[in-house]
Motif scaffolding. Structure first.
Motif, mmCIF file in Angstrom:
data_model
loop_
_atom_site.group_PDB
_atom_site.id
_atom_site.type_symbol
_atom_site.label_atom_id
_atom_site.label_comp_id
_atom_site.label_asym_id
_atom_site.label_seq_id
_atom_site.Cartn_x
_atom_site.Cartn_y
_atom_site.Cartn_z
ATOM 1 N N ASN A 221 0.811 -1.213 0.000
ATOM 2 C CA ASN A 221 0.000 0.000 0.000
ATOM 3 C C ASN A 221 0.850 1.271 0.000
ATOM 4 O O ASN A 221 0.359 2.338 0.317
ATOM 5 C CB ASN A 221 -0.952 0.016 1.199
ATOM 6 C CG ASN A 221 -0.206 -0.076 2.526
ATOM 7 O OD1 ASN A 221 1.013 0.099 2.567
ATOM 8 N ND2 ASN A 221 -0.948 -0.318 3.593
ATOM 9 N N SER B 199 -5.447 6.618 -6.442
ATOM 10 C CA SER B 199 -6.440 6.047 -5.526
ATOM 11 C C SER B 199 -6.403 4.522 -5.511
ATOM 12 O O SER B 199 -6.873 3.891 -4.562
ATOM 13 C CB SER B 199 -7.848 6.521 -5.904
ATOM 14 O OG SER B 199 -8.139 6.191 -7.259
ATOM 15 N N THR B 200 -5.858 3.891 -6.549
ATOM 16 C CA THR B 200 -5.753 2.439 -6.606
ATOM 17 C C THR B 200 -4.282 2.039 -6.643
ATOM 18 O O THR B 200 -3.392 2.877 -6.861
ATOM 19 C CB THR B 200 -6.450 1.885 -7.856
ATOM 20 O OG1 THR B 200 -5.752 2.342 -9.034
ATOM 21 C CG2 THR B 200 -7.902 2.358 -7.912
#
Length: 326
Positions: free
Chosen positions: A12, A92-93
Motif C-alpha cells: 500500500n 487512488s488504486t
C-alpha cells in the motif's frame, strides 16, 4: 537504485520506518523553493540578455538550468509530499500509485541522464575552446550548440520511453518518500542504458584531462585571442566554471550513488539514505550559484541590479521632504 528498506509496506506504499517524514519533507521543500528561485533568476537574466545566446556555452548552461527546474517543479514536489505524508498518495488504486511512482522514478533518471550529457557537452565545448581556439570560433556556432543540446534530450527521452512500448519493463521501489524506477526483463536494454551513461562519463573524464594538460599553455599563449568568454579562466585559473560544477555534481551525485552501491552489501539506516538524497538535491542550488559567479552576462546583470537598487536607496535617503501645501 534498489535500496534496502526492510520497514516498508510495498502493498500500500506506506513507509513505516524511523525517518521523521515531516521534518525531511520540510528540508526537501526548502531545497525545492530555493532551487526554483535561484534557477528562475539565472534563466530570467539569460533570457533578458538575449545576446548571451550567441555564445554556445550559454545554451549548454541553460539546458542544465531547465533540467534543474524539472527537478524543482516535478520530482522534488512529489517526493516532498510523499515524504511528509509518509506514504505515496498519488493515485487512488494500487495500479495508479504504481504508475505515478514509476513516473516519478523516470523523471529522476531523466534528469540524471540529461545532466550527465550536458556536463559532457560543456566539457567537450571547453576542451575545444582551449585546445583549438581558432577552430572553435569557426565550428562552434550557436546552432551547432543547440543541436548538441537537443540530441541528448531526445536520446534520453527515447531511453525512458522504450520500456513503455515493450522493450523491457519498469519496476519500482518505494522508500520513505522517494520512488525509484527500476528496469527489468531485458538485459540488453539495461546494458544499453548504462553504456549510454558510461559514455557521457568517459567524455567528461577524457576531455577534462585533455583540457587540464593544455590549460597552462592556453593561459600563457592563447588568452590574447580568447576575448570575453565564460571559459576565459580569469577566476580560479585551472578550476574555472566547469571545474566548480564538476566538483558540485561529483559531490552531490557521488554521495548518493556511493551509499546506493555500498548498500547492496551493507545495510544502512534510512537516515543515511535520506542524507544521500538531501545531498544529491543540493545540486539544483549549487548550479545557478556557480553560474552566477562565473558567467559574465549573469555577473554584469546582477551588478547592474545591485547598483540600481543602491542608487534608488540613496535617492530615497537624501531626497528632501516634499513641502506640504498650506
Amino acid at each position: 537504485m534498489d535500496y534496502n528498506f526492510p520497514a516498508i509496506d510495498f502493498d500500500n506504499f506506506t513507509a513505516t520506518g524511523s525517518v521523521n517524514g515531516p521534518v525531511l519533507a520540510a528540508v526537501f521543500a526548502v531545497e525545492a523553493v530555493v532551487g526554483f528561485i535561484a534557477n528562475i533568476i539565472v534563466l530570467s537574466i539569460t533570457l533578458y540578455q538575449r545576446k548571451s545566446f550567441r555564445q554556445p556555452s550559454t545554451i549548454f548552461f541553460t539546458s542544465l538550468i531547465l533540467s534543474n527546474l524539472l527537478d524543482a517543479l516535478v520530482y522534488l514536489p512529489m517526493t516532498t509530499v510523499a515524504t511528509g505524508a509518509e506514504e505515496w498518495i498519488f493515485g487512488s488504486t494500487f495500479e495508479q500509485k504504481k504508475a505515478t511512482c514509476v513516473f516519478s522514478g523516470i523523471i529522476f533518471w531523466f534528469i540524471l541522464y540529461v545532466t550527465a550529457a550536458m556536463l559532457a557537452a560543456i566539457s567537450f565545448d571547453k576542451c575545444l575552446f582551449i585546445v583549438k581556439p581558432y577552430f572553435y570560433k569557426r565550428f562552434m556556432k550557436p546552432w551547432v550548440a543547440l543541436i548538441i543540446t537537443v540530441i541528448p534530450w531526445m536520446i534520453t527521452t527515447l531511453i525512458m520511453i522504450l520500456p513503455l512500448v515493450g522493450f523491457g519493463e519498469y519496476g519500482y521501489h518505494f522508500a520513505y518518500g522517494p520512488c525509484y524506477a527500476t528496469f527489468e526483463k531485458n538485459m540488453v536494454f539495461v546494458i544499453f542504458r548504462f553504456a549510454t551513461l558510461f559514455i557521457f562519463i568517459i567524455v567528461i573524464i577524457v576531455t577534462s584531462i585533455w583540457t587540464f594538460c593544455f590549460t597552462r599553455r592556453f593561459i600563457r599563449d592563447q588568452s590574447a585571442i580568447a576575448g570575453e568568454n565564460v571559459y576565459h579562466l580569469k577566476k580560479m585559473k585551472l578550476f574555472g566554471i566547469f571545474g566548480s560544477m564538476l566538483l558540485a555534481y561529483g559531490t552531490c551525485y557521488g554521495a548518493s550513488f556511493t551509499i546506493g552501491i555500498i548498500s547492496l552489501t551493507v545495510t544502512f539506516s534510512e537516515e543515511v539514505h535520506a542524507t544521500g538524497v538531501f545531498i544529491l538535491q543540493l545540486n539544483i542550488i549549487a548550479t545557478p550559484l556557480i553560474q552566477s559567479y562565473f558567467r559574465p552576462d549573469i555577473v554584469n546583470s546582477l551588478k547592474s541590479f545591485k547598483n540600481s537598487v543602491y542608487t534608488q536607496m540613496k535617492k530615497l535617503q537624501y531626497s528632501p521632504p516634499t513641502p506640504s501645501p498650506t
